[in-house]
Design a protein around this motif. Structure first.
Motif, PDB file in Angstrom:
ATOM      1  N   GLU A  64       3.851   0.557   2.607  1.00 20.54           N
ATOM      2  CA  GLU A  64       3.980  -0.750   3.241  1.00 20.54           C
ATOM      3  C   GLU A  64       4.509  -1.740   2.205  1.00 20.54           C
ATOM      4  OE1 GLU A  64       1.284  -4.251   5.390  1.00 20.54           O
ATOM      5  OE2 GLU A  64       0.365  -2.314   4.867  1.00 20.54           O
ATOM      6  N   TYR A  65       5.578  -2.442   2.576  1.00 21.71           N
ATOM      7  CA  TYR A  65       6.205  -3.413   1.683  1.00 21.71           C
ATOM      8  C   TYR A  65       6.098  -4.819   2.258  1.00 21.71           C
ATOM      9  CZ  TYR A  65       8.699   0.671  -0.341  1.00 21.71           C
ATOM     10  OH  TYR A  65       9.028   1.866  -0.913  1.00 21.71           O
ATOM     11  N   GLU A  66       6.148  -5.779   1.371  1.00 24.13           N
ATOM     12  CA  GLU A  66       6.310  -7.184   1.767  1.00 24.13           C
ATOM     13  C   GLU A  66       7.575  -7.681   1.072  1.00 24.13           C
ATOM     14  OE1 GLU A  66       4.205 -11.273   0.473  1.00 24.13           O
ATOM     15  OE2 GLU A  66       2.837  -9.809   1.399  1.00 24.13           O
ATOM     16  N   GLU A  67       8.623  -7.855   1.855  1.00 27.49           N
ATOM     17  CA  GLU A  67       9.924  -8.165   1.253  1.00 27.49           C
ATOM     18  C   GLU A  67       9.896  -9.527   0.561  1.00 27.49           C
ATOM     19  OE1 GLU A  67      14.669  -7.733   2.329  1.00 27.49           O
ATOM     20  OE2 GLU A  67      13.176  -7.678   3.939  1.00 27.49           O
ATOM     21  N   LEU A  68      10.545  -9.578  -0.597  1.00 28.56           N
ATOM     22  CA  LEU A  68      10.630 -10.806  -1.399  1.00 28.56           C
ATOM     23  C   LEU A  68      12.088 -11.255  -1.494  1.00 28.56           C
ATOM     24  CD1 LEU A  68       8.303  -9.672  -4.343  1.00 28.56           C
ATOM     25  CD2 LEU A  68       7.697 -11.227  -2.466  1.00 28.56           C
ATOM     26  N   PRO A  69      12.326 -12.526  -1.778  1.00 25.90           N
ATOM     27  CA  PRO A  69      13.710 -12.987  -1.946  1.00 25.90           C
ATOM     28  C   PRO A  69      14.379 -12.251  -3.109  1.00 25.90           C
ATOM     29  CG  PRO A  69      12.203 -14.840  -1.753  1.00 25.90           C
ATOM     30  CD  PRO A  69      11.351 -13.620  -1.916  1.00 25.90           C
ATOM     31  N   SER A  86       0.839  -1.195   0.000  1.00 26.05           N
ATOM     32  CA  SER A  86       0.000   0.000   0.000  1.00 26.05           C
ATOM     33  C   SER A  86       0.876   1.248   0.000  1.00 26.05           C
ATOM     34  CB  SER A  86      -0.936   0.018   1.218  1.00 26.05           C
ATOM     35  OG  SER A  86      -0.191   0.114   2.414  1.00 26.05           O
ATOM     36  N   ILE A  87       0.301   2.336  -0.507  1.00 25.40           N
ATOM     37  CA  ILE A  87       0.962   3.639  -0.494  1.00 25.40           C
ATOM     38  C   ILE A  87      -0.056   4.666   0.001  1.00 25.40           C
ATOM     39  CG2 ILE A  87       2.085   5.444  -1.863  1.00 25.40           C
ATOM     40  CD1 ILE A  87       2.931   3.315  -3.852  1.00 25.40           C
ATOM     41  N   ASP A  88       0.301   5.418   1.028  1.00 23.71           N
ATOM     42  CA  ASP A  88      -0.567   6.463   1.582  1.00 23.71           C
ATOM     43  C   ASP A  88       0.156   7.803   1.440  1.00 23.71           C
ATOM     44  OD1 ASP A  88      -2.174   8.190   2.980  1.00 23.71           O
ATOM     45  OD2 ASP A  88      -2.203   7.025   4.837  1.00 23.71           O
ATOM     46  N   THR A  89      -0.350   8.649   0.542  1.00 19.62           N
ATOM     47  CA  THR A  89       0.269   9.957   0.294  1.00 19.62           C
ATOM     48  C   THR A  89      -0.574  11.103   0.837  1.00 19.62           C
ATOM     49  OG1 THR A  89      -0.813  10.201  -1.868  1.00 19.62           O
ATOM     50  CG2 THR A  89       1.320   9.054  -1.815  1.00 19.62           C
ATOM     51  N   THR A 116       2.520   8.391  -8.333  1.00 10.44           N
ATOM     52  CA  THR A 116       2.934   7.014  -8.052  1.00 10.44           C
ATOM     53  C   THR A 116       2.921   6.220  -9.354  1.00 10.44           C
ATOM     54  OG1 THR A 116       0.702   6.151  -7.670  1.00 10.44           O
ATOM     55  CG2 THR A 116       1.816   7.196  -5.792  1.00 10.44           C
ATOM     56  N   GLY A 117       3.199   4.937  -9.245  1.00 10.87           N
ATOM     57  CA  GLY A 117       3.197   4.074 -10.421  1.00 10.87           C
ATOM     58  C   GLY A 117       1.867   4.028 -11.137  1.00 10.87           C
ATOM     59  N   GLU A 132      14.951   2.298  -6.213  1.00  8.86           N
ATOM     60  CA  GLU A 132      13.953   2.464  -7.270  1.00  8.86           C
ATOM     61  C   GLU A 132      12.922   3.507  -6.855  1.00  8.86           C
ATOM     62  OE1 GLU A 132      11.069  -0.062 -10.273  1.00  8.86           O
ATOM     63  OE2 GLU A 132      12.122  -1.128  -8.672  1.00  8.86           O
ATOM     64  N   ALA A 133      12.539   4.360  -7.797  1.00  9.33           N
ATOM     65  CA  ALA A 133      11.570   5.419  -7.524  1.00  9.33           C
ATOM     66  C   ALA A 133      10.189   4.819  -7.260  1.00  9.33           C
ATOM     67  CB  ALA A 133      11.508   6.381  -8.705  1.00  9.33           C
ATOM     68  N   VAL A 134       9.581   5.216  -6.150  1.00  4.41           N
ATOM     69  CA  VAL A 134       8.260   4.705  -5.762  1.00  4.41           C
ATOM     70  C   VAL A 134       7.215   5.825  -5.790  1.00  4.41           C
ATOM     71  CG1 VAL A 134       6.941   3.546  -3.945  1.00  4.41           C
ATOM     72  CG2 VAL A 134       9.333   2.912  -4.336  1.00  4.41           C
ATOM     73  N   VAL A 135       7.522   6.948  -5.180  1.00  6.40           N
ATOM     74  CA  VAL A 135       6.600   8.091  -5.144  1.00  6.40           C
ATOM     75  C   VAL A 135       7.402   9.352  -5.441  1.00  6.40           C
ATOM     76  CG1 VAL A 135       4.881   9.364  -3.813  1.00  6.40           C
ATOM     77  CG2 VAL A 135       5.272   6.937  -3.328  1.00  6.40           C
TER      78      VAL A 135
END
Length: 772
Positions: A117-122, A49-52, A66-67, A94-97
């Motif tokens: 909010e991120y969910e980290e990946l391998p 999620s992104i909260d601006t 955003t994207g 990497e640019a997110v917002v």
């Protein structure tokens, strides 16, 4: 010739020396907004999620993007890139917002109010690891991306391009060889480090017209990519590149332009500008890709190499829109400048969670030659000959064949070897007066072709003014190499007009004609040919008018010092100024009208190679050959390497401007020196441990060695006045020559760059049976 071959002063010299040349970051307007970017702290993660909302409430904030605001991917060869991350982030930084505000400070303050909010990946951080079957897949939709037909992504993997070259029978060659040797090498990621960081400014008008000011090597390529990403017709996208403070490939594609456009579209009528900090420049623009090389070679006791099998694994980083072509270029050059009958090469461009790889001076040639040339020295020692001798035996010669089985009809590699060896005194053994020091010399060869599509286009326009001066319009960008001056010299030579009377304008897709890109050491060659064609067009118009004016057949006329002159009766002449707006007749009427010359050029007869084997009779327009030599002094107690002398000899075709070509060779050797001894981004799990010039070392004036520069001039038949591209090739054998000198000095071979004191000292201790 009067102007070609002379050191005409740089046409931009006064502006650069006085600081009056305007770069994008110098541009300020009353409606200017400043951008800042929130970047990913993770190398690979899902965006939950992104909260601006809080950032949008901050006084002075005008837009947040955003994207979701850039829905389409873009890319030059492979459309795989997002300007703002969508769904996942794929590298740290990497640019997110993005935020646009009245001041940079407000924009940066707004970033702190944004919640992501991120969910980290391998993640995967090495090209070899990324090729394994169980590696995390970074681009699961790879096969859905639009891709040029000469690149070959592999479904269900991280391989964005697999280039294959198959010539002869490699296994039979190995069976028949007297010796078979296998070696591996590694080249780390490095940064381009242009003096001017990336910067861009964008404005969208109410009618949808988009204008982008960008520090770009390739305005037309940028325009094309932006038109795709923002779904606009080309006539609604204007890219202006007023001045570029160095590029080396880093500014060949798009980087931050899409970020400021997304914001500008929310602030119609205002300009939005973003300039990278040095830390952002290090990791958020293109970097030179890392490379793992494996080279297996078969050689006979007479010194002839009979077979080679190569595996190149390019760490392309998170997006490989440009990197795929580096894998291709290195593949068809994978033997180096050597005639080998049996060749098997696999060159892979692989996604990782490292910063985005892209073009860098040499376009893959510096990296592969680091392995190729050291491998050659190992082979020479194995059969008891010198490094010079093995190169003389195997180098390309007229009548031979390249790796793609193309016939060689022009090659002065052998002569370049002789010149470089002479300059470095290759056969003289050095012994230091200081027992703690060791001296060594090395020799290495290199070659490069312009890596570009078979139909890469160039265009030029020249307009004559009524006082006999002229305006030259091109889109080849002067990024410091002096191309503006060279284009003016070429025009001056054709039209016989003093260079001071020709102005040049570049880099505006609405007003200057098409140029594919300023890359690949192709501008003197390609853009130079289109300038010649435009001037020939203008010349023909002048001769047509002059034959009427003078009553002399145009075959008997020539241009000389601002006049059209009779070859037979030189007193009979008419000034170019009198003809610039057309021919005035005695009765007051006029003919022809203003003289505007138009010229285009596409390299002749270049054809794509076979997709299955990589073989082709003419996949490139020409090869530029040369050799470098290096002399070094090593402190055996500290491992410190000092390069004391470098020699470079290349067949340049024709020297257009001696001072400029010397500058290019000096720069190439210094850049090679930097990559050989110091430069390394020190990437660990996607984190750059050398994000600024405190930790990332580049050469300074104290490090510059004595230089001996030599030029062979065997004219390129299709080049302007015989010239061919040289600025990139001159760097290619630099680092390998230093590696060769290191072995000569110490008897130790280091299979990766850079040769830091720690690495060298460790090799010395290991040779002595000690540990560091």
């Amino acid at each position: 010739m009067k102007y070609v071959g002379t050191s005409v002063k740089r046409v931009d010299g006064i502006k650069k020396a006085t600081g009056s040349l305007k770069y994008v970051d110098d541009m300020n307007t009353s409606k200017l907004l400043h951008a800042a970017v929130l970047r990913s702290p993770y190398a690979h993660a899902k965006i939950v999620s992104i909260d601006t909302s809080e950032a949008e409430k901050l006084q002075g904030v005008k837009a947040v993007a955003t994207g979701d605001d850039v829905k389409k991917k873009s890319g030059l060869y492979l459309e795989d890139k997002n300007f703002l991350a969508k769904d996942t982030v794929k590298f740290i930084g990497e640019a997110v917002v993005a935020v646009a505000a009245k001041t940079r400070e407000i924009a940066e303050e707004a970033l702190e109010l944004i919640k992501v909010e991120y969910e980290e990946l391998p993640g995967v951080f090495n090209g070899l690891e990324a090729m394994k079957e169980d590696a995390p897949i970074i681009h699961p939709d790879l096969m859905e991306y639009k891709c040029a037909p000469v690149f070959f992504p592999k479904a269900g993997t991280n391989i964005s391009n697999h280039y294959k070259l198959r010539k002869g029978d490699v296994e039979k060659g190995f069976e028949e060889a007297d010796h078979v040797v296998e070696n591996t090498f590694y080249v780390p990621h490095v940064q381009h480090c242009p003096i001017e960081p990336h910067t861009a400014m964008a404005q969208e008008d109410p009618d949808g017209q988009l204008t982008v000011w960008s520090s770009s090597q390739s305005p037309y390529a940028v325009r094309g990519a932006l038109a795709v990403a923002f779904d606009k017709p080309l006539n609604k996208v204007r890219v202006i590149s007023p001045a570029v403070g160095g590029g080396f490939g880093a500014k060949a594609g798009t980087t931050l332009e899409g970020v400021v456009i997304a914001l500008a579209q929310k602030c119609v009528g205002s300009q939005v500008k973003l300039t990278y900090s040095r830390e952002e420049e290090m990791t958020c623009s293109f970097v030179r890709q890392g490379l793992n090389l494996k080279i297996k070679t078969g050689i006979n006791n007479d010194g002839n190499i009979v077979a080679v099998k190569n595996e190149f694994v390019w760490d392309g980083g998170a997006y490989t829109e440009y990197g795929v072509n580096i894998a291709k270029a290195s593949g068809y050059a994978s033997t180096g400048p050597y005639d080998i009958p049996n060749v098997w090469t696999d060159s892979y461009c692989v996604y990782t969670n490292n910063p985005v790889g892209g073009p860098y001076r040499g376009f893959g040639m510096c990296e592969i030659h680091f392995g190729i040339e050291q491998n050659l020295d190992i082979l020479a020692e194995k059969i008891g000959i010198t490094g010079k001798q093995i190169r003389e035996i195997n180098c390309h010669k007229v009548g031979g064949r390249t790796a793609t089985n193309a016939p060689i009809d022009q090659a002065n590699m052998f002569d370049c070897i002789q010149q470089a060896a002479e300059g470095i005194e290759y056969d003289r053994k050095r012994v230091s007066d200081d027992p703690t020091k060791a001296i060594g010399v090395g020799l290495a060869c290199g070659f490069k072709a312009p890596s570009m599509p078979a139909n890469a286009q160039s265009a030029s326009i020249i307009k004559l003014n009524e006082d006999g001066t002229a305006a030259l319009l091109v889109s080849g960008q002067d990024i410091g190499q002096g191309s503006d001056t060279v284009m003016v010299q070429i025009a001056s030579e054709v039209l016989s007009i003093d260079p001071s009377k020709i102005s040049i304008r570049t880099g505006d897709t609405e007003h200057t004609p098409y140029e594919w890109q300023t890359v690949a050491s192709r501008i003197t060659y390609c853009n130079g040919r289109s300038v010649m064609a435009a001037c020939d067009d203008a010349k023909e118009q002048l001769l047509e008018m002059a034959q009427i004016k003078l009553g002399i057949y145009k075959r008997d006329l020539e241009l000389r010092d601002g006049y059209v002159v009779s070859k037979i009766y030189p007193d009979r002449k008419v000034s170019i100024a009198d003809l610039a707006l057309g021919l005035n007749m005695p009765d007051g009427s006029g003919l022809f009208g203003p003289v505007i010359g138009r010229g285009t050029f596409i390299p002749p007869n270049i054809r794509d190679a076979d997709k299955k084997t990589g073989l082709g009779e003419k996949p490139v327009t020409f090869w530029t050959y040369g050799a470098n030599g290096a002399e070094i002094e090593v402190d055996k107690e500290t491992g410190h390497v000092k390069v004391t002398k470098m020699v470079s000899c290349f067949d340049v075709g024709r020297v257009i401007n001696p001072q400029l070509i010397e500058g290019q060779f000096e720069g190439a050797l210094v850049q090679a020196l930097g990559t050989a001894l110091w430069e390394d981004m020190l990437l660990e799990d996607g984190v750059c441990k050398a994000p600024n010039f405190v930790d990332y070392k580049i050469p300074t004036s104290d490090d510059i060695p004595e230089m001996d520069l030599r030029f062979i001039e065997d004219p390129e038949e299709t080049g302007p006045f015989g010239a061919r591209g040289v600025a990139e090739p001159a760097m290619v054998p630099g680092a390998p020559a230093i590696a060769s000198a290191l072995y000569d000095a110490l008897g130790v071979r280091i299979d990766r760059m850079p040769f830091t004191p720690e690495r060298v000292l460790r090799a010395i201790k290991e040779k002595e049976g000690q540990t560091l």
